[in-house]
Scaffold this motif. Sequence first.
Motif, PDB file in Angstrom:
ATOM      1  N   ASP A  95      -2.382   5.883   5.531  1.00  0.00           N
ATOM      2  CA  ASP A  95      -2.887   6.977   6.351  1.00  0.00           C
ATOM      3  C   ASP A  95      -4.409   6.897   6.475  1.00  0.00           C
ATOM      4  O   ASP A  95      -4.969   7.096   7.554  1.00  0.00           O
ATOM      5  N   HIS A  96      -5.077   6.579   5.379  1.00  0.00           N
ATOM      6  CA  HIS A  96      -6.534   6.419   5.402  1.00  0.00           C
ATOM      7  C   HIS A  96      -6.920   5.253   6.307  1.00  0.00           C
ATOM      8  O   HIS A  96      -7.892   5.345   7.075  1.00  0.00           O
ATOM      9  N   ASP A  97      -6.174   4.160   6.237  1.00  0.00           N
ATOM     10  CA  ASP A  97      -6.459   3.004   7.093  1.00  0.00           C
ATOM     11  C   ASP A  97      -6.281   3.348   8.558  1.00  0.00           C
ATOM     12  O   ASP A  97      -7.080   2.926   9.406  1.00  0.00           O
ATOM     13  N   LYS A 121       0.833  -1.195   0.000  1.00  0.00           N
ATOM     14  CA  LYS A 121       0.000   0.000   0.000  1.00  0.00           C
ATOM     15  C   LYS A 121       0.870   1.249   0.000  1.00  0.00           C
ATOM     16  O   LYS A 121       1.949   1.274   0.591  1.00  0.00           O
ATOM     17  N   SER A 159      -2.353  15.608  -1.246  1.00  0.00           N
ATOM     18  CA  SER A 159      -3.778  15.780  -1.497  1.00  0.00           C
ATOM     19  C   SER A 159      -3.975  16.303  -2.916  1.00  0.00           C
ATOM     20  O   SER A 159      -3.017  16.650  -3.613  1.00  0.00           O
ATOM     21  N   GLU A 183       2.051  14.778   6.302  1.00  0.00           N
ATOM     22  CA  GLU A 183       0.708  14.592   5.777  1.00  0.00           C
ATOM     23  C   GLU A 183       0.803  14.072   4.355  1.00  0.00           C
ATOM     24  O   GLU A 183       1.663  14.501   3.582  1.00  0.00           O
ATOM     25  N   ASP A 238      -0.540   7.180   1.381  1.00  0.00           N
ATOM     26  CA  ASP A 238      -1.859   7.782   1.552  1.00  0.00           C
ATOM     27  C   ASP A 238      -2.919   6.726   1.873  1.00  0.00           C
ATOM     28  O   ASP A 238      -3.843   6.979   2.633  1.00  0.00           O
ATOM     29  N   GLU A 239      -2.780   5.524   1.329  1.00  0.00           N
ATOM     30  CA  GLU A 239      -3.710   4.449   1.649  1.00  0.00           C
ATOM     31  C   GLU A 239      -3.538   3.997   3.101  1.00  0.00           C
ATOM     32  O   GLU A 239      -4.523   3.736   3.799  1.00  0.00           O
ATOM     33  N   HIS A 248      -6.605   6.223  10.079  1.00  0.00           N
ATOM     34  CA  HIS A 248      -7.606   7.145  10.606  1.00  0.00           C
ATOM     35  C   HIS A 248      -9.041   6.636  10.475  1.00  0.00           C
ATOM     36  O   HIS A 248      -9.916   7.115  11.202  1.00  0.00           O
ATOM     37  N   HIS A 249      -9.306   5.695   9.570  1.00  0.00           N
ATOM     38  CA  HIS A 249     -10.689   5.299   9.343  1.00  0.00           C
ATOM     39  C   HIS A 249     -10.967   3.812   9.574  1.00  0.00           C
ATOM     40  O   HIS A 249     -12.090   3.458   9.903  1.00  0.00           O
ATOM     41  N   LYS A 250      -9.982   2.954   9.372  1.00  0.00           N
ATOM     42  CA  LYS A 250     -10.244   1.516   9.451  1.00  0.00           C
ATOM     43  C   LYS A 250      -9.268   0.795  10.381  1.00  0.00           C
ATOM     44  O   LYS A 250      -8.979  -0.373  10.173  1.00  0.00           O
TER      45      LYS A 250
END
Length: 145
Positions: free
Chosen positions: A35-37, A29, A97, A94, A32-33, A39-41
Amino acid sequence: MPGPQKRKRQNNFGDTHLRRRWRTRRRTKDLDEIDHDIHHKAEPLLNQEIDVDRPGNAQFYCLHCARYFISDEAMNDHFRTKVHKRRLKALELEPYSIEESERAAGMGSYIAPKKRKMETQPLKSEQSAVNKSDDGDDVMKDITK
């Protein structure tokens, strides 16, 4: 009389390091993927159901590196490696984006990426690995008080 000089063929001997990078067989991964995991999953990934197709039946997962491990001991050993520490360092910035990519393309003024404070606490298994290696820190805390 010899003829014209024969053109030498390029066999591309010097691009093996590039070919390894282009391979998608073991693609992991992107930052950014991950980081998404984080914070969200995070909770579902850390508490997965048993999956016999994954190493360690999907019970030992490093969220920062997106890797499965065979045992708890192997995962704790991984937490002390350079690869894991580099990934933690890379996740401090970060992720890129859409706005930043537009600024890089000339559709705005450039703003340097900022470092952020790590909002997540270390994982329970990371804390246990740190606690096992730090035996004398409790004494130092008592002396400084």
